[in-house]
Write an enzyme that holds these catalytic residues in place. Structure first.
Site, PDB file in Angstrom:
ATOM      1  N   ASN A   1       0.803  -1.234   0.000  1.00 26.91           N
ATOM      2  CA  ASN A   1       0.000   0.000   0.000  1.00 26.91           C
ATOM      3  C   ASN A   1       0.837   1.285   0.000  1.00 26.91           C
ATOM      4  O   ASN A   1       0.409   2.292  -0.535  1.00 26.91           O
ATOM      5  CB  ASN A   1      -1.042  -0.017   1.128  1.00 26.91           C
ATOM      6  CG  ASN A   1      -0.432  -0.042   2.509  1.00 26.91           C
ATOM      7  OD1 ASN A   1       0.705  -0.463   2.678  1.00 26.91           O
ATOM      8  ND2 ASN A   1      -1.182   0.405   3.480  1.00 26.91           N
TER       9      ASN A   1
ATOM     10  N   ALA B   1       6.384  -6.358  -1.306  1.00 29.61           N
ATOM     11  CA  ALA B   1       5.159  -7.077  -1.685  1.00 29.61           C
ATOM     12  C   ALA B   1       5.221  -7.433  -3.163  1.00 29.61           C
ATOM     13  O   ALA B   1       5.734  -6.664  -3.978  1.00 29.61           O
ATOM     14  CB  ALA B   1       3.952  -6.194  -1.399  1.00 29.61           C
TER      15      ALA B   1
ATOM     16  N   GLU C   1       4.629  -3.898  12.431  1.00 29.26           N
ATOM     17  CA  GLU C   1       3.654  -2.835  12.130  1.00 29.26           C
ATOM     18  C   GLU C   1       2.492  -3.519  11.434  1.00 29.26           C
ATOM     19  O   GLU C   1       2.597  -3.881  10.253  1.00 29.26           O
ATOM     20  CB  GLU C   1       4.284  -1.785  11.207  1.00 29.26           C
ATOM     21  CG  GLU C   1       5.441  -1.017  11.826  1.00 29.26           C
ATOM     22  CD  GLU C   1       4.988   0.001  12.860  1.00 29.26           C
ATOM     23  OE1 GLU C   1       3.786   0.277  12.984  1.00 29.26           O
ATOM     24  OE2 GLU C   1       5.870   0.519  13.572  1.00 29.26           O
ATOM     25  N   LEU C   2       1.386  -3.723  12.156  1.00 28.02           N
ATOM     26  CA  LEU C   2       0.320  -4.595  11.630  1.00 28.02           C
ATOM     27  C   LEU C   2      -0.954  -3.806  11.305  1.00 28.02           C
ATOM     28  O   LEU C   2      -0.910  -2.600  11.135  1.00 28.02           O
ATOM     29  CB  LEU C   2       0.078  -5.718  12.639  1.00 28.02           C
ATOM     30  CG  LEU C   2       1.357  -6.473  13.054  1.00 28.02           C
ATOM     31  CD1 LEU C   2       1.055  -7.551  14.077  1.00 28.02           C
ATOM     32  CD2 LEU C   2       2.071  -7.061  11.848  1.00 28.02           C
TER      33      LEU C   2
ATOM     34  N   CYS D   1      -3.118   1.662   6.578  1.00 28.24           N
ATOM     35  CA  CYS D   1      -3.348   1.089   7.914  1.00 28.24           C
ATOM     36  C   CYS D   1      -3.898   2.157   8.846  1.00 28.24           C
ATOM     37  O   CYS D   1      -4.567   1.851   9.817  1.00 28.24           O
ATOM     38  CB  CYS D   1      -2.048   0.521   8.463  1.00 28.24           C
ATOM     39  SG  CYS D   1      -0.726   1.727   8.445  1.00 28.24           S
TER      40      CYS D   1
ATOM     41  N   GLU E   1       8.273   2.891  14.493  1.00 26.03           N
ATOM     42  CA  GLU E   1       9.115   3.329  13.363  1.00 26.03           C
ATOM     43  C   GLU E   1       9.036   4.836  13.278  1.00 26.03           C
ATOM     44  O   GLU E   1       7.981   5.425  13.516  1.00 26.03           O
ATOM     45  CB  GLU E   1       8.627   2.692  12.059  1.00 26.03           C
ATOM     46  CG  GLU E   1       8.859   1.197  12.041  1.00 26.03           C
ATOM     47  CD  GLU E   1       8.625   0.582  10.670  1.00 26.03           C
ATOM     48  OE1 GLU E   1       7.641   0.934  10.000  1.00 26.03           O
ATOM     49  OE2 GLU E   1       9.447  -0.267  10.271  1.00 26.03           O
TER      50      GLU E   1
HETATM   51  P1  NAP Z   1       0.279  -8.940   3.905  1.00 29.06           P
HETATM   52  O1  NAP Z   1      -0.542  -9.819   3.057  1.00 29.06           O
HETATM   53  O2  NAP Z   1       0.433  -9.297   5.331  1.00 29.06           O
HETATM   54  O3  NAP Z   1       1.699  -8.849   3.194  1.00 29.06           O
HETATM   55  C1  NAP Z   1       2.724  -8.048   3.697  1.00 29.06           C
HETATM   56  C2  NAP Z   1       4.050  -8.595   3.215  1.00 29.06           C
HETATM   57  O4  NAP Z   1       4.241  -9.901   3.763  1.00 29.06           O
HETATM   58  C3  NAP Z   1       4.161  -8.760   1.704  1.00 29.06           C
HETATM   59  O5  NAP Z   1       5.476  -8.516   1.328  1.00 29.06           O
HETATM   60  C4  NAP Z   1       3.811 -10.223   1.518  1.00 29.06           C
HETATM   61  O6  NAP Z   1       4.331 -10.785   0.344  1.00 29.06           O
HETATM   62  C5  NAP Z   1       4.486 -10.839   2.719  1.00 29.06           C
HETATM   63  N1  NAP Z   1       3.936 -12.125   3.130  1.00 29.06           N
HETATM   64  C6  NAP Z   1       2.695 -12.629   2.902  1.00 29.06           C
HETATM   65  N2  NAP Z   1       2.584 -13.851   3.477  1.00 29.06           N
HETATM   66  C7  NAP Z   1       3.782 -14.124   4.059  1.00 29.06           C
HETATM   67  C8  NAP Z   1       4.293 -15.227   4.806  1.00 29.06           C
HETATM   68  N3  NAP Z   1       3.550 -16.309   5.093  1.00 29.06           N
HETATM   69  N4  NAP Z   1       5.557 -15.160   5.248  1.00 29.06           N
HETATM   70  C9  NAP Z   1       6.328 -14.088   4.995  1.00 29.06           C
HETATM   71  N5  NAP Z   1       5.907 -13.013   4.294  1.00 29.06           N
HETATM   72  C10 NAP Z   1       4.631 -13.025   3.836  1.00 29.06           C
HETATM   73  O7  NAP Z   1      -0.244  -7.437   3.893  1.00 29.06           O
HETATM   74  P2  NAP Z   1      -0.601  -6.544   2.622  1.00 29.06           P
HETATM   75  O8  NAP Z   1      -1.912  -7.013   2.110  1.00 29.06           O
HETATM   76  O9  NAP Z   1       0.551  -6.448   1.686  1.00 29.06           O
HETATM   77  O10 NAP Z   1      -0.728  -5.100   3.290  1.00 29.06           O
HETATM   78  C11 NAP Z   1      -1.863  -4.659   3.906  1.00 29.06           C
HETATM   79  C12 NAP Z   1      -1.767  -4.807   5.420  1.00 29.06           C
HETATM   80  O11 NAP Z   1      -0.621  -4.104   5.888  1.00 29.06           O
HETATM   81  C13 NAP Z   1      -2.931  -4.188   6.143  1.00 29.06           C
HETATM   82  O12 NAP Z   1      -3.355  -5.029   7.195  1.00 29.06           O
HETATM   83  C14 NAP Z   1      -2.368  -2.894   6.711  1.00 29.06           C
HETATM   84  O13 NAP Z   1      -3.028  -2.410   7.844  1.00 29.06           O
HETATM   85  C15 NAP Z   1      -0.976  -3.312   7.014  1.00 29.06           C
HETATM   86  N6  NAP Z   1      -0.113  -2.128   7.110  1.00 29.06           N
HETATM   87  C16 NAP Z   1       0.320  -1.751   8.342  1.00 29.06           C
HETATM   88  C17 NAP Z   1       1.109  -0.623   8.478  1.00 29.06           C
HETATM   89  C18 NAP Z   1       1.595  -0.184   9.825  1.00 29.06           C
HETATM   90  O14 NAP Z   1       2.502   0.620   9.865  1.00 29.06           O
HETATM   91  N7  NAP Z   1       1.037  -0.658  10.925  1.00 29.06           N
HETATM   92  C19 NAP Z   1       1.466   0.110   7.347  1.00 29.06           C
HETATM   93  C20 NAP Z   1       1.005  -0.294   6.101  1.00 29.06           C
HETATM   94  C21 NAP Z   1       0.219  -1.432   6.001  1.00 29.06           C
HETATM   95  P3  NAP Z   1       3.361 -11.019  -0.937  1.00 29.06           P
HETATM   96  O15 NAP Z   1       3.063  -9.695  -1.458  1.00 29.06           O
HETATM   97  O16 NAP Z   1       4.179 -11.819  -1.855  1.00 29.06           O
HETATM   98  O17 NAP Z   1       2.151 -11.751  -0.422  1.00 29.06           O
END
Ligand code: NAP
Length: 475
Positions: A149, A174, A248-249, A282, A456
């Protein structure tokens, strides 16, 4: 446009020769084919980061600082090109992409300034027998995993402090948005980052490559930004090897508007908190709680502003809201809206998924949403504002805290004492008080509850990449 892996300072194909496609969310067409890193490539990247670590750690803080400063300047001078690239792979409107790049580059500038401030302490032991000397040392090779994102900012928010602290890194971006991360690897190399200090590994097998790196004893740190679901899996894996983690979730931000608030400011703040990045943040306001006397005026005005937004391809200069990143995201948003409407919510604007190519969803405002509705429990991650009314301060705090998440909350009120009281009462890592935007490289960003561990940005952000070593000494 770079499309190979970046390992040990070189652009290299995946050892298996595999590649994967990156799609344009505005058309669903393919825009690039990127090397698909596997486990062997991940270990090669850890080799490179581990080999580069001693020299980088020993590099003078001032030199590390100046390299980061050059990266800030290079990124800033290339904002337009990088914004177009990001908009193409992520879908976000150019105005959002430029905003993100400014924010992302600031992490390099901020940590250029922090690199020379990894201070320790010297105190006298209470017994008077010795001194307690505490020095800070880099944690070591760090694996950084980022979401789609904010393809630039989520990477620089980790790379900046890691490099400032003297760590070397492997970034796994990602798979929906690897191109911006690869472009940044180019910027960092040009800024003078030595080979192996930053490695970038796009991969379609994220689970396998990240697990393999966490099993490698040379890896001492995992910094992850993404969903709570994946964060939990990685925390469990990191626990097996006692790897230092920052998480950061997900978020589920409440946006509270009290009847004494400046309504113009609240609407302005709501548009930013909800619509920055088309709601794919997020920090996005996910639940609007408005005090009963002003609820219908707030809903009417918010719906009018949302309806007036121009939706279109992110790369079109006139677009204010681009497509969402992929089809799954549109499916999820659509499902949440339909279930809220089935439960009795009313659509003040939007609410209907358009036909045609691209991953679009219209800006939507829902009123009369039931407090137990799914749309208030899950991250929407799209341009939808569900509104619920409340009657007093205690109820507002109870509703705001009625979630497993605790990243950020927004509070609008004309009464400063109430604003601070409510801010204290809300279970979140951050509060925007009469502000719809909290993100700032100089401030500690992060959540409580299921929204994460660690911070962060700010000085705290660099401490995540430093270990404290205590030396007991008498003199
Ligand atoms: P995601 O599906 O959890 O993926 C995040 C990263 O993890 C991607 O690089 C993804 O790779 C990788 N990943 C997925 N499954 C994995 C596994 N089993 N083992 C290791 N790595 C894995 O999240 P997203 O859909 O990209 O992003 C949206 C989420 O991020 C939302 O929940 C949002 O709230 C959160 N977010 C949080 C913050 C914060 O600062 N708190 C900031 C921004 C976003 P792939 O792309 O190859 O699946």
């Amino acid at each position: 446009m770079e499309t190979e892996l970046f390992v040990g300072g070189k652009w290299v194909p995946a050892s298996s020769g595999a590649r994967f496609d990156v799609l344009d969310p505005a058309t669903s067409g393919v825009i690039a084919s990127v090397a698909d890193g596997g486990v062997e490539d991940a270990i090669a990247a850890v080799d490179a980061a581990s080999d580069a670590l001693p020299a980088w750690t020993a590099t003078a803080p001032r030199v590390r600082s100046e390299i980061l400063r050059r990266a800030f300047e290079l990124m800033t001078s290339r904002t337009d090109d990088l914004a177009k690239l990001m908009s193409r792979e992520n879908g976000k409107a150019l105005v959002d992409a430029r905003g993100e790049l400014t924010y992302a580059a600031e992490f390099f500038r901020w940590y250029a300034e922090e690199a020379v401030r990894a201070d320790g302490t010297v105190t006298t032991a209470p017994s008077g027998a010795n001194r307690i000397v505490v020095i800070r040392q880099p944690v070591g090779v760090s694996v950084l995993v980022t979401p789609w994102n904010f393809p630039a900012a989520m990477a620089t928010r980790k790379i900046g402090p890691a490099l400032a602290a003297g760590c070397t890194v492997v970034l796994k971006p990602a798979s929906d948005t690897p191109l911006t991360a690869l472009a940044m690897a180019g910027v960092l190399a040009e800024a003078g980052v030595p080979a192996g200090v930053v490695n970038v590994l796009p991969s379609r097998s994220s689970g396998k490559v990240v697990s393999a790196m966490l099993r490698d004893p040379r890896v001492r740190k995992l910094s992850f930004t993404g969903s709570t679901e994946v964060g939990r899996i990685l925390l469990a894996q990191a626990a097996d090897h006692v790897v230092n983690t920052s998480m950061e979730l997900g978020g589920n931000a409440p946006f509270l508007v009290f009847a004494d608030a400046d309504l113009d400011a609240a609407i302005e703040g709501a548009m930013i908190a909800k619509m920055r990045n088309a709601g794919e943040a997020c920090t996005a306001a996910n639940r609007f709680y408005v005090e009963a006397p002003i609820a219908s005026a707030f809903a009417e005005r918010l719906a009018a502003r949302m309806a007036a937004l121009r939706v279109g391809p992110g790369t079109d200069e006139n677009t204010q809201v681009g497509p969402l990143v992929n089809e799954d995201t549109v499916d999820k948003v659509d499902r949440l809206v339909r279930s809220a409407v089935q439960e009795g919510a009313k659509t003040a604007t939007g609410g209907t998924r358009p036909d045609g190519p691209g991953f679009y969803y219209p800006p939507t405002v829902l009123t009369d949403v039931r407090p137990e509705s799914r749309i208030l429990r899950e991250e929407i991650f799209g341009p939808v504002a569900p509104i619920v009314t409340f009657t007093d301060e205690a109820e507002a705090i109870r509703l705001a805290n009625d979630t497993e998440f605790g990243l950020v909350a927004y509070v609008y009120t004309g009464d400063l004492a109430r604003g601070l009281r409510v801010s204290e009462g809300i279970e979140a890592g951050m509060v925007g008080l009469n502000r719809g935007l909290v993100s700032d490289p100089a401030a500690p960003f992060g959540g409580v509850k299921q929204s994460g561990i660690g911070r962060e940005g700010g000085h705290e952000g660099m401490l995540e990449y430093l270990e404290s070593k205590y030396i007991a000494v008498s003199w």
